[in-house]
Design an enzyme around this catalytic site. Structure first.
Site, short mmCIF file in Angstrom:
data_model
loop_
_atom_site.label_atom_id
_atom_site.label_comp_id
_atom_site.label_asym_id
_atom_site.label_seq_id
_atom_site.Cartn_x
_atom_site.Cartn_y
_atom_site.Cartn_z
N ARG A 2 -17.54 23.59 23.38
CA ARG A 2 -17.47 24.52 24.52
C ARG A 2 -18.86 24.95 24.99
O ARG A 2 -19.05 25.32 26.15
CB ARG A 2 -16.63 25.73 24.16
CG ARG A 2 -17.11 26.50 22.93
CD ARG A 2 -16.06 27.45 22.38
NE ARG A 2 -16.42 27.92 21.06
CZ ARG A 2 -16.85 29.16 20.79
NH1 ARG A 2 -16.93 30.06 21.74
NH2 ARG A 2 -17.15 29.51 19.55
N SER A 8 -16.00 33.71 25.03
CA SER A 8 -15.40 32.73 24.11
C SER A 8 -15.41 31.33 24.69
O SER A 8 -15.63 30.35 23.97
CB SER A 8 -13.97 33.14 23.76
OG SER A 8 -13.95 34.31 22.99
N GLU A 19 -2.66 34.34 33.25
CA GLU A 19 -2.95 32.92 33.39
C GLU A 19 -2.28 32.27 34.59
O GLU A 19 -2.83 31.34 35.19
CB GLU A 19 -2.57 32.17 32.11
CG GLU A 19 -3.43 32.48 30.91
CD GLU A 19 -3.05 33.76 30.19
OE1 GLU A 19 -3.79 34.17 29.26
OE2 GLU A 19 -2.00 34.36 30.55
N HIS A 47 -10.74 26.05 22.74
CA HIS A 47 -10.10 26.35 21.47
C HIS A 47 -8.85 25.49 21.26
O HIS A 47 -7.82 25.95 20.74
CB HIS A 47 -9.75 27.82 21.36
CG HIS A 47 -10.94 28.73 21.33
ND1 HIS A 47 -11.94 28.69 22.27
CD2 HIS A 47 -11.28 29.72 20.46
CE1 HIS A 47 -12.86 29.61 21.99
NE2 HIS A 47 -12.49 30.24 20.89
N ASP A 71 -7.08 31.39 13.23
CA ASP A 71 -6.20 31.92 14.28
C ASP A 71 -4.76 31.42 14.14
O ASP A 71 -3.83 32.02 14.67
CB ASP A 71 -6.73 31.55 15.66
CG ASP A 71 -8.00 32.31 16.01
OD1 ASP A 71 -8.35 33.25 15.26
OD2 ASP A 71 -8.64 31.98 17.01
N ARG A 128 -13.28 24.70 19.54
CA ARG A 128 -13.97 25.96 19.28
C ARG A 128 -15.10 25.81 18.27
O ARG A 128 -16.20 26.29 18.47
CB ARG A 128 -12.97 26.99 18.76
CG ARG A 128 -13.63 28.27 18.24
CD ARG A 128 -12.67 29.10 17.45
NE ARG A 128 -13.26 30.34 16.98
CZ ARG A 128 -12.65 31.20 16.20
NH1 ARG A 128 -11.42 30.97 15.78
NH2 ARG A 128 -13.25 32.30 15.80
#
Length: 327
Positions: free
Chosen positions: A21, A48, A69, A120, A128, A178
């Site tokens: 990323r 992020s 979204e 991610h 997560d 990520r």
């Protein structure tokens, strides 16, 4: 050997590792400097997803949509219709996971150049857990007409891919990991939408990877080479449109292929390659990835090991496929 420019420290313990990323963030900032039509929209995950680099440089061209979204992509589609080139970013679990219908109806159906960036993605979000480990996105986006689907192999390639989709005039999906992953390419390595690349020449079996799994296949090929197996490694960053010519040429030479992806096996890169071979060159194929399971919590290394997607495990799977015994 291949002509592809590989990182000379590829197999070193000191190989550079960087989140994929991060390359997207740099690429978007650089693309924005080249073209004032580029705008960026985020769903409350600016830091992020590394869209913050664009926000800091071009605050007047950045929109914080918030945790919404569906609005993220519909607003972007409207801006595209008005002549802008919008990039949207969120976690892949939420975009395209939560807003697939809006992407389809407002962007892809109308062939608007909305860039959906799913960060991610895959198993490497680790702690997560299953709710954030988006494994179905390649399949979801590959089936959508007009959509370009790209999974860069490392941060250097992600930067190039971001600049490329900024100029391609098509709805596009960019899949990002990520965690820090090895950088196997260099600034001199080629990237072109719709191209696959031979990273290592071989004659016994083709190993085709996308995203983070290409590096693991390079490791697997090195392990197998020490045992007398000459594996050809293909990097397939563009899953749609698929580079049929390069894949078919490799399989004609080796006679068999193994695909690997940090995603569900169903409908992903392996599915695309199986469809290609079924229609044009029937040959043995094994598709490696997540086999009809959800993710689990753990460190990225632990999760990849548990799902047998490390280089060592991939080498084991290739050995089994070839039906050969090694000491």
């Amino acid at each position: 050997m291949s002509d592809y420019a590989l990182n000379p420290d590829l197999y070193s313990d000191d190989v550079v590792r960087e989140p994929i990323r991060a390359g997207f963030g740099r690429g978007l900032r650089d693309a924005g400097a080249r073209d004032e039509r580029i705008v960026a929209l985020c769903a409350d995950l600016t830091e992020s997803t590394q869209m913050s680099l664009f926000q800091e440089e071009f605050p007047d061209r950045f929109i914080e949509v918030g945790v919404a979204e569906q609005n993220l992509v519909t607003v972007a589609a409207g801006m595209a219709r008005a002549g802008k080139i919008p990039f949207t970013s969120s976690y892949a679990a939420f975009s395209p996971g939560r807003n697939w219908e809006q992407i389809k109806t407002t962007a892809a159906l109308n062939d608007q150049p909305v860039k959906v960036v799913g960060s991610h993605a895959g198993l490497n979000v680790g702690p997560d857990g299953a709710t954030h480990q988006m494994l179905e996105d390649i399949s979801l986006m590959r089936v959508m007409p007009n959509m370009v689907v790209i999974a860069p192999g490392d941060s250097v390639e992600a930067e190039k891919a971001t600049i490329a989709i900024a100029a391609n005039g098509k709805p596009s999906y960019l899949r990002l990991a990520r965690d820090k992953t090895p950088v196997f390419s260099t600034e001199d390595s080629p990237f072109e939408i719709g191209r696959a690349y031979v990273l290592r020449q071989g004659t016994d079996v083709t190993l085709a990877g996308t995203g983070t799994q290409t590096y693991e296949l390079l490791v697997a090929a090195k392990i197998l080479a020490e045992e007398g197996v000459d594996a050809e490694v293909l990097h397939v960053p563009t899953i749609k449109p698929l580079d049929a010519d390069t894949i078919l040429a490799s399989v004609r030479k080796t006679g068999r292929i193994v695909t690997a992806e940090e995603a569900q096996r169903a409908g992903g890169l392996g599915g695309a390659v199986a469809e290609l071979l079924g229609e044009r060159l029937p040959r043995p194929i094994v598709r490696l990835g997540v086999d009809d399971r959800y993710g689990e919590s753990g460190t990225p290394a632990e999760v990849l090991d548990a799902y047998r997607l490390t280089g060592r495990h991939l080498a084991d799977s290739v050995r089994s496929f070839l039906g050969r015994e090694f000491d």
